[in-house]
Design an enzyme around this catalytic site. Sequence first.
Site, PDB file in Angstrom:
ATOM      1  N   ASN A 110       1.426  -0.390   5.829  1.00  8.21           N
ATOM      2  CA  ASN A 110       1.830  -1.011   4.573  1.00  8.21           C
ATOM      3  C   ASN A 110       2.612  -2.269   4.917  1.00  8.21           C
ATOM      4  O   ASN A 110       3.638  -2.200   5.594  1.00  8.21           O
ATOM      5  CB  ASN A 110       2.709  -0.049   3.762  1.00  8.21           C
ATOM      6  CG  ASN A 110       3.313  -0.713   2.535  1.00  8.21           C
ATOM      7  OD1 ASN A 110       2.726  -1.626   1.962  1.00  8.21           O
ATOM      8  ND2 ASN A 110       4.491  -0.261   2.138  1.00  8.21           N
ATOM      9  N   GLY A 111       2.125  -3.423   4.476  1.00  4.22           N
ATOM     10  CA  GLY A 111       2.802  -4.676   4.763  1.00  4.22           C
ATOM     11  C   GLY A 111       1.826  -5.783   5.058  1.00  4.22           C
ATOM     12  O   GLY A 111       0.644  -5.707   4.704  1.00  4.22           O
ATOM     13  N   TYR A 162       9.204  -3.858  -9.619  1.00  2.00           N
ATOM     14  CA  TYR A 162       7.903  -3.441 -10.149  1.00  2.00           C
ATOM     15  C   TYR A 162       7.178  -2.382  -9.343  1.00  2.00           C
ATOM     16  O   TYR A 162       6.649  -1.413  -9.898  1.00  2.00           O
ATOM     17  CB  TYR A 162       6.995  -4.677 -10.264  1.00  2.00           C
ATOM     18  CG  TYR A 162       5.555  -4.366 -10.620  1.00  2.00           C
ATOM     19  CD1 TYR A 162       5.174  -4.157 -11.939  1.00  2.00           C
ATOM     20  CD2 TYR A 162       4.579  -4.286  -9.632  1.00  2.00           C
ATOM     21  CE1 TYR A 162       3.849  -3.865 -12.270  1.00  2.00           C
ATOM     22  CE2 TYR A 162       3.257  -3.992  -9.952  1.00  2.00           C
ATOM     23  CZ  TYR A 162       2.902  -3.785 -11.266  1.00  2.00           C
ATOM     24  OH  TYR A 162       1.606  -3.494 -11.593  1.00  2.00           O
ATOM     25  N   GLY A 220      -1.606   1.447  -4.758  1.00  2.00           N
ATOM     26  CA  GLY A 220      -2.887   0.891  -4.336  1.00  2.00           C
ATOM     27  C   GLY A 220      -4.046   1.581  -5.008  1.00  2.00           C
ATOM     28  O   GLY A 220      -4.107   2.815  -5.029  1.00  2.00           O
ATOM     29  N   CYS A 255       0.857  -1.180   0.000  1.00  2.00           N
ATOM     30  CA  CYS A 255       0.000   0.000   0.000  1.00  2.00           C
ATOM     31  C   CYS A 255       0.893   1.229   0.000  1.00  2.00           C
ATOM     32  O   CYS A 255       2.113   1.132   0.094  1.00  2.00           O
ATOM     33  CB  CYS A 255      -0.906   0.012   1.235  1.00  2.00           C
ATOM     34  SG  CYS A 255      -1.981  -1.436   1.384  1.00  2.00           S
TER      35      CYS A 255
END
Length: 504
Positions: A102-103, A256, A28, A2
Amino acid sequence: MCGIVGVTSKAPVNQLIYDALLLLQHRGQDAAGIVTMQGNKCFMHKARGMVRDVFRTRNMRALPGNVGLGQVRYPTAGNAYSEEEAQPFYVNAPYGIVLVHNGNLTNAHALKDQLFEVDRRHINTESDTEVLINVLAHELELAGRELPLTPASIFQAVSAVHQRIKGSYAVIALIAGHGLLAFRDPYGIRPLCFGQSADGEVMVASESVALEGTGHQLTRDVQPGEALFIDINGTMHTQQCAQNPTLNPCMFEFVYLARSDSVMDGISVYQARLNMGETLAQRVISTMPPSDIDVVIPIPESSRPSAMQLAHRIGKPYREGFVKNRYVGRTFIMPGQGTRKKSVRQKLNAIGLEFKGRNVLLVDDSIVRGTTSKEIVQMAREAGANKVYLASAAPPVRFPNVYGIDMPTKEELIAHGRSAEEVRQYIGADALIYQDVDAMKRVVAALRPGLSGFEASCFDGTYITGDVSAEDFATIQAQRKSQSEEEEDPARSRLALQSGSEGQ
């Protein structure tokens, strides 16, 4: 994976957070949320959808305050269709805490039971972020019980959080009436950095591009295990809160996920991708004569630097053969295989002039499920290509990822249990060339001397937190199967769409 951001300022921060989220939108596309704090009161708006759709003028006006945080969501745990699981999350005790994350927590299920049975806290969703905020809340309550909440007691709570939770996490939280807290897991898997503006405004964000694009100068990355706290007076406090921290950034960020113009843990994402193109070129040369290739064409966007460097190295022209529809999101981070497959041709269109009668080498950043690659190879053939070769700037993705990337079950991975030749046959390319794992690690690590290593489990099967078991994968697979059934249920899909439109 995210995108998160937090800001402390002397001026209203709602527009600034909105702008930063736009710069992090690539991280996201499922949901977005902002919370601001004025005095002891928090104001929140969140909903499913893209940033520009979630926040209207009326929503922005309802977000006053000089401190705040925001998130763009890409679901890897929990329910992708639940608006309740959009972040930020809020608990009212102690103090009032709002948090974005985030994770992915690898021990979320065990913690959920522990929170109920020992800490007497109720978890109402399947989101591991709700688990995380309740663990933090409990530890803050213990640390600040006998005295006013101080930076020292906050760091004590973060240390306890590190000891209880496992997995990957970059966290930003607001503590009502006290300030903004940010911390990163002891392995530094998920990225987090901070910087300042000329007038002393502080921003913490997932990527440096969010700072630079909003007029902030990057100060540095938050170190693995480190916490920083900015109190209501704007004073920053930092402390290492983990016992044995090591830096192991996620390799897939460089392959990416991150924007090319970001710098993560001292490594330029753009330069990392150029280096990957250099080593990939060596693999191409050792696999086939460059004379068999007429033109090198990237599959936009992340593969462009690697494709340019590869073309230069083998002495072949670089051409843009695909036009991207910028109003269709990144297919990799769309929830559901059906959605991804449908979106490929909506997202890309081939320029026949660059393909007709040529032997083309397509370069992609990675091949995960194989769906997109198969469609693109077919598009190149339909555009008149004589032969279609495919090179991946990343090695084969053979193993599930449990640290916040949407590749959690081996059955979804085209390279799992298949040889490169079998993958080539499935995709339909005339040749398939993969990056080498060790070469990729070496050329990216060269950009940051002293780096401990990388979290590259999807490529090498090594899970650096050391707590991932076969039972964990079975649980994740069951959750994915349940979510896939929801996606395929037309009534459920309509409900999800209605929920998204109502939030706008």
